[in-house]
Design an enzyme around this catalytic site. Structure first.
Site, PDB file in Angstrom:
ATOM      1  CB  SER A 162      -0.909   0.016   1.232  1.00  0.00           C
ATOM      2  OG  SER A 162      -1.598   1.247   1.333  1.00  0.00           O
ATOM      3  CE1 TYR A 186      -6.533   4.085  -0.313  1.00  0.00           C
ATOM      4  CE2 TYR A 186      -4.475   2.847  -0.268  1.00  0.00           C
ATOM      5  CZ  TYR A 186      -5.816   2.948   0.027  1.00  0.00           C
ATOM      6  OH  TYR A 186      -6.457   1.914   0.650  1.00  0.00           O
ATOM      7  CB  THR A 207      -7.175   2.153  -3.850  1.00  0.00           C
ATOM      8  OG1 THR A 207      -6.023   1.333  -3.687  1.00  0.00           O
ATOM      9  CG2 THR A 207      -8.229   1.750  -2.846  1.00  0.00           C
ATOM     10  CE  LYS A 251      -7.542  -3.976  -2.332  1.00  0.00           C
ATOM     11  NZ  LYS A 251      -8.346  -3.170  -1.397  1.00  0.00           N
ATOM     12  CG  HIS A 277     -11.141  -0.374   1.883  1.00  0.00           C
ATOM     13  ND1 HIS A 277     -10.468   0.112   0.790  1.00  0.00           N
ATOM     14  CD2 HIS A 277     -10.363  -0.079   2.951  1.00  0.00           C
ATOM     15  CE1 HIS A 277      -9.354   0.695   1.171  1.00  0.00           C
ATOM     16  NE2 HIS A 277      -9.258   0.582   2.474  1.00  0.00           N
TER      17      HIS A 277
END
Length: 310
Positions: free
Chosen positions: A23, A46, A72, A170, A194
């Site tokens: 991430s 992100y 995401t 995602k 999530h």
């Protein structure tokens, strides 16, 4: 959860021969995580920190050898995490020392954990979200920053140009979004809610999976994320059209309990239960799984199986 946690997790995935997705919101530099594994690595993007931050991270991920970019799309704001409120997360992350006093006793009864936490630098910074002129984003700033990082379909265009490699989207939860993702060039989709932490009462991913898989046919690979607690959960997902699954919470618990060894144990539990389930089904391998092995509820449309080629 553990000192250098993402590096430890990537190392355990490497030893198990499976891919690892890192991430943006991690405490370890993506270059250090890349050095911990020779297996495929994906970078989960992100847009937190703005476009310039994202472009910088994309360039770093390319240089470090990450093979896919996971964009995401399901976090326009942070969900109402009621456990975080009960556990005092806001007070613990804030600058007011007095607000932290009610939690001091909980910290002091775990001196070993507290020592490791402090030796690892304390409350982590996000080393892959480098704000120009400021440095890595602070943990306390992430909630507000999320609200300024909404992903739109037009963002996929410049992200794709900057990355130049396969993109995984995602957070897909409808057939319409699945088809739109294919249209913008995604190579794979992740059906995800999530971990159920964003919107209360949202449909479970296993329920949405057949609809999404049917809507895209064999144009892209479909993965499932969320609710993977047993090997039998993996089997169900493969039967309903997933090519693979992603597991987050299971390995995170292992990481918190025992570092890299805990992650390895979590992977071992899932793998052993997967094999056991196949044997009990009388199924020779995952490539032979299809909907005939499960009771598909009325109204669920399933057109793909795990037997298709990757």
């Amino acid at each position: 959860m553990y000192p250098r946690g993402e590096e430890a997790a990537a190392g355990a995935a490497d030893a198990a021969g499976i891919a690892y997705a890192l991430s943006t919101l991690s405490g370890c530099r993506l270059e250090d995580v890349a050095a911990a594994s020779k297996q495929p690595l994906w970078y989960q993007l992100y847009l937190i920190g703005g476009r310039d931050c994202a472009l910088s991270a994309i360039e770093r991920a390319k240089a470090a050898g990450f093979s896919a970019l996971v964009v995401t799309i399901d976090t326009p704001v942070a969900g109402m995490r009621e456990r975080d409120i009960r556990n005092g997360v806001k007070e613990l992350l804030g600058d007011n020392f007095l607000s932290k006093l009610p939690f001091v006793s909980q910290l002091l009864i775990k001196p070993g954990w507290l020592a490791r936490f402090l030796s690892d630098g304390g409350l982590m910074k996000f080393e892959n979200v480098v704000i120009p002129g400021k440095g890595p984003m602070l943990y306390a700033d992430v909630t507000a920053a999320l609200e300024d990082s909404v992903v739109t379909w037009s963002d996929l265009e410049w992200i794709q140009r900057a990355w130049g490699g396969p993109i995984v989207i995602k957070g897909v939860h409808t057939s319409d979004d699945a088809r739109r993702a294919v249209d913008v060039g995604a190579k794979a989709l992740v059906v995800s809610n999530h971990g159920g932490r964003q919107l209360d009462n949202v449909a479970p991913t296993l329920r949405i999976l057949p609809e999404v898989a049917a809507s895209v046919g064999d144009h892209v690979e479909v993965l499932l994320d969320g609710g993977i607690r047993r090997g039998s959960d993996i089997v169900k997902a493969l039967c309903l059209g997933a090519r693979a699954v992603m597991a987050g919470r299971a390995y995170a618990y292992g990481l918190g309990a025992g570092g890299g060894a805990g992650v390895a144990r979590a992977i071992e539990i899932l793998r052993a239960d997967l094999i056991r389930t196949l044997k009990l089904l009388g199924c020779p391998s995952v490539t032979a799984l299809d909907q005939s092995y499960i009771d598909v509820p009325a109204g669920w449309s399933v057109v793909r199986s795990a037997s298709r080629s990757c």
